[in-house]
Design an enzyme around this catalytic site. Structure first.
Site, mmCIF file in Angstrom:
data_model
loop_
_atom_site.group_PDB
_atom_site.id
_atom_site.type_symbol
_atom_site.label_atom_id
_atom_site.label_comp_id
_atom_site.label_asym_id
_atom_site.label_seq_id
_atom_site.Cartn_x
_atom_site.Cartn_y
_atom_site.Cartn_z
ATOM 1 N N SER A 34 0.842 -1.203 0.000
ATOM 2 C CA SER A 34 0.000 0.000 0.000
ATOM 3 C C SER A 34 0.875 1.249 0.000
ATOM 4 O O SER A 34 0.528 2.260 -0.592
ATOM 5 C CB SER A 34 -0.959 0.006 1.196
ATOM 6 N N ASP A 51 -2.311 -8.824 2.752
ATOM 7 C CA ASP A 51 -2.801 -7.994 3.835
ATOM 8 C C ASP A 51 -2.740 -8.818 5.119
ATOM 9 O O ASP A 51 -3.197 -9.965 5.119
ATOM 10 C CB ASP A 51 -4.258 -7.675 3.463
ATOM 11 N N TYR A 138 -2.076 9.070 15.512
ATOM 12 C CA TYR A 138 -1.023 8.104 15.202
ATOM 13 C C TYR A 138 -0.371 7.596 16.491
ATOM 14 O O TYR A 138 -0.278 6.385 16.722
ATOM 15 C CB TYR A 138 0.012 8.768 14.280
HETATM 16 N N1 UFG Z 1 7.960 19.805 8.932
HETATM 17 C C1 UFG Z 1 7.953 21.045 8.317
HETATM 18 N N2 UFG Z 1 7.689 21.091 6.984
HETATM 19 C C2 UFG Z 1 7.436 19.975 6.243
HETATM 20 C C3 UFG Z 1 7.458 18.707 6.882
HETATM 21 C C4 UFG Z 1 7.726 18.667 8.241
HETATM 22 O O1 UFG Z 1 8.149 22.082 8.949
HETATM 23 O O2 UFG Z 1 7.179 20.116 5.032
HETATM 24 C C5 UFG Z 1 8.261 19.750 10.374
HETATM 25 C C6 UFG Z 1 7.174 19.085 11.186
HETATM 26 O O3 UFG Z 1 6.170 20.020 11.542
HETATM 27 C C7 UFG Z 1 7.967 18.562 12.366
HETATM 28 C C8 UFG Z 1 9.331 18.233 11.767
HETATM 29 O O4 UFG Z 1 9.399 18.943 10.551
HETATM 30 O O5 UFG Z 1 8.113 19.571 13.306
HETATM 31 C C9 UFG Z 1 9.500 16.752 11.472
HETATM 32 O O6 UFG Z 1 8.361 16.333 10.767
HETATM 33 P P1 UFG Z 1 8.259 14.907 10.072
HETATM 34 O O7 UFG Z 1 6.949 14.846 9.362
HETATM 35 O O8 UFG Z 1 9.491 14.641 9.282
HETATM 36 O O9 UFG Z 1 8.296 13.901 11.295
HETATM 37 P P2 UFG Z 1 7.365 13.879 12.590
HETATM 38 O O10 UFG Z 1 8.169 14.464 13.711
HETATM 39 O O11 UFG Z 1 6.039 14.443 12.367
HETATM 40 O O12 UFG Z 1 7.100 12.347 12.787
HETATM 41 C C10 UFG Z 1 8.102 11.398 12.674
HETATM 42 C C11 UFG Z 1 7.495 10.087 12.242
HETATM 43 C C12 UFG Z 1 6.608 9.569 13.320
HETATM 44 C C13 UFG Z 1 7.317 9.553 14.654
HETATM 45 C C14 UFG Z 1 7.886 10.894 14.962
HETATM 46 C C15 UFG Z 1 8.643 10.863 16.260
HETATM 47 O O13 UFG Z 1 6.750 10.263 11.051
HETATM 48 O O14 UFG Z 1 6.272 8.264 12.972
HETATM 49 O O15 UFG Z 1 8.736 11.266 13.910
HETATM 50 O O16 UFG Z 1 9.372 12.003 16.460
HETATM 51 F F1 UFG Z 1 6.449 9.252 15.631
#
Ligand code: UFG
Length: 320
Positions: A34, A51, A138
């Site tokens: 997926s 799946d 999540y």
């Molecule tokens: N961010 C931006 N711009 C973007 C994408 C992300 O500013 O275009 C910021 C987000 O707001 C966040 C940081 O960059 O503050 C990291 O974001 P990510 O989406 O790369 O990662 P996350 O911290 O949201 O989440 C990741 C995993 C999760 C895990 C988490 C734990 O996707 O599975 O890290 O820290 F739980």
């Protein structure tokens, strides 16, 4: 050991499958494709496309020493707008897996849990004894699975380890991050460097951090895979152990973008955008427990090295 790797065609799952094979284990990958890619399944693994909900009983019936359960929905933003996908796809599916493991006597489980189970921390770095108050669906779905695993281990003798990943990044040689819809910071910034995207949006500049942008703890995917090998070795019947995996150093979104500028030599335009729902301000791990109890030593902690590996992977895909 003979091991089933669910989600082994995805980014973290395929790197782990490769590392398990390199370490001499027999690996079967189960993935519904997926979000994964059939060509990410490493050579040497047997691939079953299916799946979990439909095929897990049949697959486990052939007899396994353990399961590494990576298959999951894992996007914080998406989990806030489509929660059913997370309760159904993560919680219900994992319960199916746990029941099938019990039925077929599969003794070991290593589960991909997450830093998102903690929510906004009271203290940084975050240890495993910190309160778990997820700020997004999540994280809540992964926490529910952790609770289920604890009770299955106690009641049925399962040997279980949950690894709470902080922000996984980098590449393991030719295996790296390539989501059809990319939402993660480092790969998105690298897409800007490649000219595939005009600019990177910074989600909020008004967070209670030094430069106003969110702080995260980035861990190299190969170091993460090494922790899984150790977790398998240390899993003990009737116990559910939980370990945080990170490097203990936080980098703001702006610092990550600056590191990407340095590594790629591209300007990488950035624009401030509104905060993203569900984001905590700061997530930084204490991995003391993993270091002490598992003997885990991350060897690729430097953010520049992590970004360099991700960049090499991204460029090689571009050229291919
Ligand atoms: N961010 C931006 N711009 C973007 C994408 C992300 O500013 O275009 C910021 C987000 O707001 C966040 C940081 O960059 O503050 C990291 O974001 P990510 O989406 O790369 O990662 P996350 O911290 O949201 O989440 C990741 C995993 C999760 C895990 C988490 C734990 O996707 O599975 O890290 O820290 F739980």
């Amino acid at each position: 050991m003979k091991l089933l790797v669910t989600g082994g065609a995805g980014y973290v799952g395929s790197v782990n499958a490769a590392r398990l094979i390199e370490s001499g284990h027999e690996v079967v990958v189960l993935d519904d494709l997926s979000t994964g890619h059939a060509d990410a399944v490493p050579d040497g693994a047997r691939f079953v496309r299916g799946d979990i909900d439909d095929v897990i009983g049949t697959v486990l019936a052939e007899g396994f020493d353990g399961v590494l359960h990576f298959a999951a929905k894992s996007l914080v933003g998406e989990s806030m707008v489509d929660p059913a996908k997370y309760w159904q796809g993560n919680v219900v599916t994992s319960l199916r897996l746990l029941d099938a493991m019990r039925e077929h006597g599969t003794p070991r489980l290593v589960f991909s849990s997450t830093a998102a189970t903690y929510g906004e921390p009271e203290e940084v770095p975050i240890s495993e004894t910190a309160p778990t108050r997820p700020t997004n669906t999540y994280g809540a779905s992964k926490l529910a699975i952790d609770h289920a695993i604890t009770s299955y281990a106690a009641a049925h003798g399962l040997a279980a380890v949950s690894l709470r990943y902080f922000n996984v990044a980098g590449a393991h040689g030719s295996i790296g991050e390539r989501h059809a819809v990319e939402t993660h910071l480092i790969p998105l910034v690298l897409q800007v460097a490649l000219g595939q995207r005009e600019q990177i949006q910074i989600f909020g500049e008004d967070w209670p951090t030094e430069d106003g942008t969110c702080v995260r703890d980035y861990i190299h995917v190969t170091d993460l895979a090494d922790a899984h090998l150790l977790a398998l070795e240390h899993a003990t019947a009737g116990e559910h152990r939980i370990y945080n995996l990170g490097n203990g150093t936080g980098f703001s979104v702006k610092q990550v973008i600056d590191t990407c500028r340095e590594v790629t030599g591209h300007a990488i335009p950035a624009a401030i955008a509104p905060r993203r729902a569900g984001d905590p301000a700061v997530l930084v791990a204490s991995s003391e427990r993993a270091r002490t109890e598992l003997g885990w030593k991350p060897e690729r902690a430097d953010l520049t090295g992590i970004v360099r590996d991700a960049w090499e992977f991204t460029r090689s895909r571009q050229e291919a």
